[in-house]
Scaffold this motif. Structure first.
Motif, PDB file in Angstrom:
ATOM      1  N   SER A  51      26.265 -12.663  16.966  1.00 16.66           N
ATOM      2  CA  SER A  51      25.947 -13.106  15.608  1.00 16.66           C
ATOM      3  C   SER A  51      27.188 -13.341  14.767  1.00 16.66           C
ATOM      4  O   SER A  51      27.177 -14.141  13.834  1.00 16.66           O
ATOM      5  CB  SER A  51      25.046 -12.069  14.917  1.00 16.66           C
ATOM      6  OG  SER A  51      23.827 -11.925  15.598  1.00 16.66           O
ATOM      7  N   LYS A  85      21.215 -16.054  13.395  1.00 14.95           N
ATOM      8  CA  LYS A  85      21.278 -15.326  14.654  1.00 14.95           C
ATOM      9  C   LYS A  85      20.561 -16.094  15.763  1.00 14.95           C
ATOM     10  O   LYS A  85      21.050 -16.156  16.904  1.00 14.95           O
ATOM     11  CB  LYS A  85      20.673 -13.933  14.482  1.00 14.95           C
ATOM     12  CG  LYS A  85      21.508 -12.989  13.614  1.00 14.95           C
ATOM     13  CD  LYS A  85      20.816 -11.646  13.434  1.00 14.95           C
ATOM     14  CE  LYS A  85      21.578 -10.758  12.464  1.00 14.95           C
ATOM     15  NZ  LYS A  85      22.910 -10.365  12.963  1.00 14.95           N
ATOM     16  N   ASP A 139      19.398  -8.549  16.710  1.00 16.59           N
ATOM     17  CA  ASP A 139      20.659  -8.361  17.437  1.00 16.59           C
ATOM     18  C   ASP A 139      20.416  -7.661  18.775  1.00 16.59           C
ATOM     19  O   ASP A 139      21.053  -7.992  19.784  1.00 16.59           O
ATOM     20  CB  ASP A 139      21.647  -7.544  16.602  1.00 16.59           C
ATOM     21  CG  ASP A 139      22.394  -8.381  15.583  1.00 16.59           C
ATOM     22  OD1 ASP A 139      22.414  -9.627  15.724  1.00 16.59           O
ATOM     23  OD2 ASP A 139      22.959  -7.803  14.633  1.00 16.59           O
ATOM     24  N   HIS A 142      17.355  -7.303  11.038  1.00 13.38           N
ATOM     25  CA  HIS A 142      18.476  -7.991  11.664  1.00 13.38           C
ATOM     26  C   HIS A 142      18.976  -7.224  12.881  1.00 13.38           C
ATOM     27  O   HIS A 142      19.444  -7.816  13.858  1.00 13.38           O
ATOM     28  CB  HIS A 142      19.609  -8.203  10.656  1.00 13.38           C
ATOM     29  CG  HIS A 142      20.240  -6.951  10.161  1.00 13.38           C
ATOM     30  ND1 HIS A 142      19.561  -6.024   9.401  1.00 13.38           N
ATOM     31  CD2 HIS A 142      21.484  -6.446  10.317  1.00 13.38           C
ATOM     32  CE1 HIS A 142      20.356  -5.013   9.109  1.00 13.38           C
ATOM     33  NE2 HIS A 142      21.540  -5.246   9.659  1.00 13.38           N
TER      34      HIS A 142
END
Length: 302
Positions: free
Chosen positions: A61, A245, A213, A209
């Motif tokens: 990312s 991402k 990830d 997030h």
């Protein structure tokens, strides 16, 4: 390894005057410091578990790595809490020879909350990154051209079509596999699916997030990038950061059960990514590049 959940006493109150004390299961939230070659790079709050995937996905990312061979060994560094127990809250990642360390101007030495996103349009240019895996086929798909292929694939290197029924089935499939959410009611989930609706990887975390990830990091470590034939389904909203991402991992479709932000839609439009929101039951809103979705007539093109 840190615990995914923790037990705490709570006092339950109701308007009918009933009160009782009980034990409740909470999603764990602990800091994780990420180091690159023993040098501090970032600190994030996360739910312990799949931490190597989290670090690998975070580095994707950040545009640091995009191939499994670029990421060397990862290890937990020694660290203890007040009771002398190993915390497993520091990971040192080694980059392969020849892989450049990130520009120091982009390092995140400050505390990052588990709900962190991009705040303020002034910082957008600084954090927007170019993907090594451009998402192909959006223009052809949006033009509504019939390729004549029975398997639904677009011509050339374009990503395949996604049946609407498959897209709408993903939130329920994701929810059915959310084990930590079932126990706590307090975590987000991200699921990576094939265009046939097969679940490839699911991760949960207090931070949306972080969950993404962890999924991307799993794919990197498995040598699966770019994820050009997959759908990323998330349990919450779609922010700018989540679109970025997905874009950096080469994912052509991002679907959320809640709303996208305006910047998320803008980035999806610019990057060629199909962005879906409010995917619930029998309906879904397509905010960018609807041409990949088949099985419904689009009378008013976006």
């Amino acid at each position: 390894m840190g615990r995914v959940t923790q037990r705490r006493k709570v006092l339950r109150l109701s308007l009918d005057g009933q009160t009782n004390r009980r034990m409740d299961t909470l999603a764990a939230e602990e800091p994780l410091e990420i180091r690159l070659g023993a040098k501090a790079f970032s600190i994030t709050m996360r739910t312990p578990g799949d931490d190597f995937d989290l670090v690998a996905g975070f580095l994707v990312s950040e545009g640091v790595v995009w191939e499994a061979a670029q990421l060397g060994a990862m290890r937990f560094c020694a660290g203890e809490d007040e009771q002398g127990r190993q915390t497993y809250n520091v990971i040192d990642a080694q980059l392969a020879p020849g892989v450049a360390l990130p520009d120091t101007s982009l390092e995140r030495h400050v505390y990052t909350s588990s709900s962190c996103g991009i705040c303020g349009t002034a910082s957008i240019d600084a954090v927007t990154k170019s993907s090594h895996f451009p998402i192909l086929g959006a223009d052809t798909a949006d033009a509504g051209q019939d390729t004549g292929n029975d398997d639904g694939a677009l011509a050339g290197n374009a990503s395949p079509h996604l049946p609407l029924a498959t897209l709408l089935s993903l939130p329920d499939k994701l929810r059915e596999r959310q084990q930590v959410f079932d126990r706590t009611g307090g975590v987000h989930a991200a699921g990576l699916f094939s265009f046939d609706g097969e679940l490839l990887c699911l991760r949960e975390d207090v931070g949306r997030h972080n969950a993404v990830d962890k999924v991307v990091g799993w794919a990197l470590r498995e040598g699966r990038l770019p994820l050009s034939d997959t759908v990323l389904q998330v349990s919450g909203r779609a922010s700018f950061e989540l679109v970025q991402k997905a874009y950096l991992a080469g994912i052509p479709v991002l679907a959320a059960v809640s709303a996208p932000s305006s910047l998320a839609v803008e980035l999806a439009e610019e990057s060629g990514l199909t962005l879906a929101g409010f995917s619930r039951g029998n309906t879904v809103n397509i905010y960018a590049h609807p041409g990949r979705i088949i099985g419904a007539k689009v009378e008013i093109p976006l």
